[in-house]
Each structure stands twice: as C-alpha cells, then as structure tokens.
Enzyme design. Structure first.
Site, PDB file in Angstrom:
ATOM      1  N   LYS A   1     -10.683   1.399  -0.595  1.00  0.00           N
ATOM      2  CA  LYS A   1      -9.899   1.529  -1.832  1.00  0.00           C
ATOM      3  C   LYS A   1     -10.237   2.859  -2.466  1.00  0.00           C
ATOM      4  CE  LYS A   1      -6.925  -1.112  -4.081  1.00  0.00           C
ATOM      5  NZ  LYS A   1      -6.040  -2.148  -3.548  1.00  0.00           N
TER       6      LYS A   1
HETATM    7  P1  NAD Z   1       2.334  -1.909 -10.746  1.00  0.00           P
HETATM    8  O1  NAD Z   1       1.734  -0.703 -11.351  1.00  0.00           O
HETATM    9  O2  NAD Z   1       3.620  -1.773 -10.032  1.00  0.00           O
HETATM   10  O3  NAD Z   1       2.484  -3.064 -11.842  1.00  0.00           O
HETATM   11  C1  NAD Z   1       1.458  -3.497 -12.664  1.00  0.00           C
HETATM   12  C2  NAD Z   1       2.108  -4.318 -13.758  1.00  0.00           C
HETATM   13  O4  NAD Z   1       1.103  -4.962 -14.540  1.00  0.00           O
HETATM   14  C3  NAD Z   1       2.946  -3.479 -14.734  1.00  0.00           C
HETATM   15  O5  NAD Z   1       4.153  -4.174 -15.017  1.00  0.00           O
HETATM   16  C4  NAD Z   1       2.082  -3.414 -15.984  1.00  0.00           C
HETATM   17  O6  NAD Z   1       2.848  -3.245 -17.152  1.00  0.00           O
HETATM   18  C5  NAD Z   1       1.449  -4.789 -15.925  1.00  0.00           C
HETATM   19  N1  NAD Z   1       0.240  -4.913 -16.734  1.00  0.00           N
HETATM   20  C6  NAD Z   1      -0.781  -4.044 -16.900  1.00  0.00           C
HETATM   21  N2  NAD Z   1      -1.660  -4.545 -17.786  1.00  0.00           N
HETATM   22  C7  NAD Z   1      -1.174  -5.749 -18.191  1.00  0.00           C
HETATM   23  C8  NAD Z   1      -1.620  -6.744 -19.090  1.00  0.00           C
HETATM   24  N3  NAD Z   1      -2.760  -6.594 -19.774  1.00  0.00           N
HETATM   25  N4  NAD Z   1      -0.860  -7.854 -19.242  1.00  0.00           N
HETATM   26  C9  NAD Z   1       0.294  -8.031 -18.565  1.00  0.00           C
HETATM   27  N5  NAD Z   1       0.762  -7.107 -17.697  1.00  0.00           N
HETATM   28  C10 NAD Z   1       0.036  -5.987 -17.528  1.00  0.00           C
HETATM   29  O7  NAD Z   1       1.183  -2.508  -9.791  1.00  0.00           O
HETATM   30  P2  NAD Z   1       1.357  -3.496  -8.563  1.00  0.00           P
HETATM   31  O8  NAD Z   1       1.364  -2.680  -7.339  1.00  0.00           O
HETATM   32  O9  NAD Z   1       2.416  -4.478  -8.838  1.00  0.00           O
HETATM   33  O10 NAD Z   1      -0.079  -4.209  -8.621  1.00  0.00           O
HETATM   34  C11 NAD Z   1      -0.321  -5.345  -9.447  1.00  0.00           C
HETATM   35  C12 NAD Z   1      -1.491  -6.100  -8.853  1.00  0.00           C
HETATM   36  O11 NAD Z   1      -1.157  -6.463  -7.511  1.00  0.00           O
HETATM   37  C13 NAD Z   1      -2.793  -5.308  -8.760  1.00  0.00           C
HETATM   38  O12 NAD Z   1      -3.876  -6.201  -8.928  1.00  0.00           O
HETATM   39  C14 NAD Z   1      -2.769  -4.794  -7.335  1.00  0.00           C
HETATM   40  O13 NAD Z   1      -4.066  -4.489  -6.851  1.00  0.00           O
HETATM   41  C15 NAD Z   1      -2.155  -5.990  -6.645  1.00  0.00           C
HETATM   42  N6  NAD Z   1      -1.594  -5.680  -5.336  1.00  0.00           N
HETATM   43  C16 NAD Z   1      -0.550  -4.823  -5.205  1.00  0.00           C
HETATM   44  C17 NAD Z   1      -0.057  -4.548  -3.933  1.00  0.00           C
HETATM   45  C18 NAD Z   1       1.115  -3.645  -3.717  1.00  0.00           C
HETATM   46  O14 NAD Z   1       1.518  -3.462  -2.552  1.00  0.00           O
HETATM   47  N7  NAD Z   1       1.726  -3.094  -4.730  1.00  0.00           N
HETATM   48  C19 NAD Z   1      -0.646  -5.142  -2.811  1.00  0.00           C
HETATM   49  C20 NAD Z   1      -1.694  -6.045  -3.000  1.00  0.00           C
HETATM   50  C21 NAD Z   1      -2.159  -6.299  -4.265  1.00  0.00           C
END
Ligand code: NAD
Length: 419
Positions: A109
């Site tokens: 990461k």
């Molecule tokens: P992203 O940046 O696209 O979205 C994150 C979202 O969370 C945004 O809508 C933001 O406004 C919201 N957010 C932030 N703080 C918040 C809070 N306090 N309350 C409510 N909403 C809040 O990110 P993503 O890629 O969707 O990632 C989200 C999670 O999924 C992370 O934990 C990431 O590690 C995990 N994840 C993502 C992927 C991927 O392929 N994108 C893969 C595995 C895991």
C-alpha cells in the site's frame, strides 16, 4: 468517537486480527514472525512547487507487506489523515486479501498525507510524479504494482505509468492497474470493487435466506466502491434508504433514486441536498432501520461507541477496516452477519490482477468475460470462507483471515528461508 487509542490504530487492529486467526490455525511462532510484519517500508519526502510559486513538502510512504506469493500489490491513498501505521495496516490486509481470492500477488500500500480536494490538477500531477520517482526503486510489473485507492483514480495511475515508463525508456503499462482503458486498463476495473461487494452480498443473502429484492440498504461513503455497490443493489431491486459522503447524509424510507444521486454527485461533488430525500446526521445513518449496511468510507468508522445502534442484519465491508475489533464483538453478540473487508472488497484487486495479466499478454478480454471471471472468483472465495466459518464456528472475519494467512504461511513453508 473511538474509545481507546488502541482501537483507533488500524495497525493494531490488523495485528489483533492476525493473532486471533493465527491462533485458530495453530500457526507456529517462526512462521508468525516471518509473515506478520511488512517486508519493506519506505518513507519519502515529496517537494512540490505549488501554483502560487511556494514549495510544499509532502510526506509519502510505500509499504510492501509481503511478496511471498507474487509481486506486492496495493493502492495509493491521498488523504490528510494518511499515516505510516495506516499504510502498514492496509498493506497487511492486501496480503491476506490476495490470498483469500487466491490470486498470485502479495500485499502493499502507499499513501501521501495531503488534502487533494484543495489541490489543483497541476499540483496533483507534480506531486504524483515526484512521489513515483521517489518510490521508483520499489515498483515494477514484477515487483510491486500500485492501483487507485481513496482520492486517487485512473488519471493518477496514468501519471505513475508515464513517469515510470519515461525512466525506463519504453511504455510499461503493467506497472500500475486501474489505468485508463486507452493505456492498457481493463474493462470492468472501475466497477470491480462495487461489483465484487455486490456478488458477496448476493451470496450472503442466499446463505441467510434473505431476499435481496426489496431489502433495505444504507451505504456509508459514496465514492467508487459505495456508489457502484449501491447502483448494482438498486438494479437488483434493493431499496437504498440512506447514503452518506464526507459532506452529509440523505435518507428516504421508500428508497433513493441511485442513478440520479450518482449523477448529482458527479456534477456537484456531494450527496447533500438531493431532492426527494431528507438530511440526517452521519451517526443516524448507522442507526437507520435497514437489512444491509455497506460501510464504504474509511477505517474505524464503526467502533465500541456506535456499533450498538446498528439495526442491519448484514454488514458488507466495502471499505477496508471499517469495524474495530470491539465493534466486531458487539455485532457478533447481536447476531449480525459480517462480510469482512478482505473478502467483500476483493473484487478490485481481482480485476487488477486480470488487468495485469492482460497487459503482460498484450491480449484483452471483453467486459462480459471479466464479469464472469470476477463472479467466479468472488463466489468461490465466499464459499471457501463460509465453509471455515461454519465448520470451525468462528466469525466470518476470522475465517477469512484463517484462509488468507494459512495460504501465505503454506507458501512460506514451501519456499523456506533465504539464505
Ligand atoms: P473514494 O475516494 O472513491 O470514495 C470515498 C468516499 O467516502 C467519498 O464519497 C467520501 O466523501 C466518503 N467519505 C469520506 N469520509 C467520510 C465520512 N466520514 N463519512 C461518510 N463518508 C465519507 O474511495 P473508494 O475507492 O470508494 O474507497 C472507499 C473505501 O473502499 C476505502 O476504505 C478503500 O480502501 C476501499 N477500497 C476501495 C477499492 C477500490 O478499488 N476503489 C478497493 C478495495 C477497497
């Protein structure tokens, strides 16, 4: 609000879950020592000329937790709260996650402590390129392959791919995944995490004999993972009653129109103010009367002080580490079925693997092929974890960790120790 510092530290959470699962599979102390902590940790200084002419120094990290089963693999996060401990925890989860879905990758990461929402495209590009050059000795298609994570995207990956390729003198698309399609990205990668979340929810609903059609759902975090999962659940006939992002929460008991909400978020950048919804407070989203809760924001959002208010029967961890161990215990006592992060959101890294395979072969698959392969991987992994959960009578999280850690331990045993 978190109760204790220990619970607030993602690294401690990762270590606690590791120990519980390692105990459950009877892992010997020598193997534990070899696989528990990261293989490599790099912290870099990233000076960037800002648009106003000043120079700002950002701090970045790249952690390779394991390369035992293949190249280290994991996303890059841009967020004001990025810390080395958080990156270590996320790298550790990547190792077990890749092993749970049985793809030949280790875990890594990266992250930069920054506020991307307050930076221009030019500043983001310069920061990304400088960070890439700082971590260059670690990354490569056979070594360590970054991908998008919170507040990074396909454009970020394109900058990394270009910077890396320019230093080598030729195009090397396989150095990152989650790239734009025009640069060797895979069809279906953008939707992969949300789609994988959806497949595991489908499997869990079958297991719980809970019809997905008509089920009510609350989604915390409406970015890539949360919004795509919400869209697929909506398409399957579920009622998405509450959605939040970092700016606010919206609620409609009869169900929100998800395509319209996604459209609005893409235009204005927030869910707040969505028509035909009422605003609720962030903590109220957790207490909403619903069948399924999808935490899709950040770590430690559900902890000892708020887990008690949950009313969902099923929690699907689209985010990494959204539940602290204390929250896990509370939900277990309430009989809530949890699809743990390293299983639930593994669709992203699975299609990243497909992307890497396609790049290496210079041969590309169509979208339906990707979805079919993804579905097969996710359903198999769910069945494998469920079997351990039922046979060994352990929570799903421990079962997933037992599967992932067991596969990594097996690879370590067979490889032996060098020299
Ligand atoms: P992203 O940046 O696209 O979205 C994150 C979202 O969370 C945004 O809508 C933001 O406004 C919201 N957010 C932030 N703080 C918040 C809070 N306090 N309350 C409510 N909403 C809040 O990110 P993503 O890629 O969707 O990632 C989200 C999670 O999924 C992370 O934990 C990431 O590690 C995990 N994840 C993502 C992927 C991927 O392929 N994108 C893969 C595995 C895991």
């Amino acid at each position: 609000m978190p109760t204790t510092l220990v619970q607030d530290n993602a690294c401690d959470v990762a270590m606690e879950n590791f120990d519980t699962a390692a105990d459950a599979i009877g892992l010997d102390n020598n193997t534990r020592e070899m696989i528990k902590r990261p293989e490599r940790v790099l912290t870099v200084s990233v000076p960037v000329r800002m648009d106003d002419g000043s120079i700002h120094r950002f701090e970045g990290h790249r952690v390779q937790h394991s390369s035992v089963r293949g190249p280290a693999k994991g996303g890059i996060r841009y967020h004001p709260q990025v810390t080395l401990d958080e990156v270590k925890a996320l790298a550790t989860w990547m190792t077990w996650k890749c092993a749970v879905v049985n793809i030949p990758f280790g875990g890594a990461k990266g992250g930069i402590t920054c506020d991307p929402k307050r930076m221009s495209q030019g500043e983001l590009e310069r920061m990304t390129r400088r960070y890439t050059s700082a971590i260059l000795p670690l990354i490569g298609p056979e070594q360590d392959i970054p991908a998008p994570d919170v507040y990074t995207n396909s454009q970020t990956m394109a900058w990394i791919m270009d910077t890396y390729s320019m230093t080598k003198g030729y195009a090397i698309p396989g150095v990152v995944t989650g790239k734009p399609i025009s640069l060797g990205g895979s069809l279906g990668r953008n939707e992969a995490t949300g789609r994988g979340v959806f497949y595991t929810i489908e499997s869990a609903c079958e297991h719980l004999r809970m019809p997905l059609q008509g089920a009510s759902v609350a989604v915390q975090g409406f970015g890539n993972a949360g919004s795509i999962a919400a869209q697929l659940l909506y398409d399957a006939g579920a009622r998405i009653v509450a959605v939040s992002d970092s700016t606010g929460c919206v609620y409609n008991r009869s169900g929100l129109n998800i395509p319209q909400l996604i459209h609005m978020k893409s235009l204005c950048g927030h869910v707040d103010g969505f028509p035909e919804s009422e605003p609720i407070l962030p903590h109220e989203l957790l207490a909403v009367d619903c069948d399924i809760l999808v935490p899709a924001a950040l770590e430690n959002m559900i902890h000892a002080d708020n887990a008690g208010v949950l009313r969902a029967r099923l929690v699907a961890e689209a985010a990494n580490g959204p539940l602290t161990p204390a929250a896990d215990r509370i939900l277990e006592s309430k009989g809530v079925f949890v699809i743990p992060d390293i299983l639930c959101n593994a669709g992203g890294v699975t299609v990243s693997y497909f992307e890497w395979v396609q790049d290496e072969q210079h041969l590309f698959w169509d979208a339906q092929d990707i979805y079919n392969r993804l579905q097969r991987v996710m359903k198999t992994a769910f069945a494998d974890v469920l079997r351990i959960h039922l046979d060994r009578k352990v929570p799903m999280r421990i079962a997933a960790n037992m599967l992932g850690i067991g596969r990594v331990a097996e690879a370590v045993r067979i490889r032996g120790i060098y020299p």
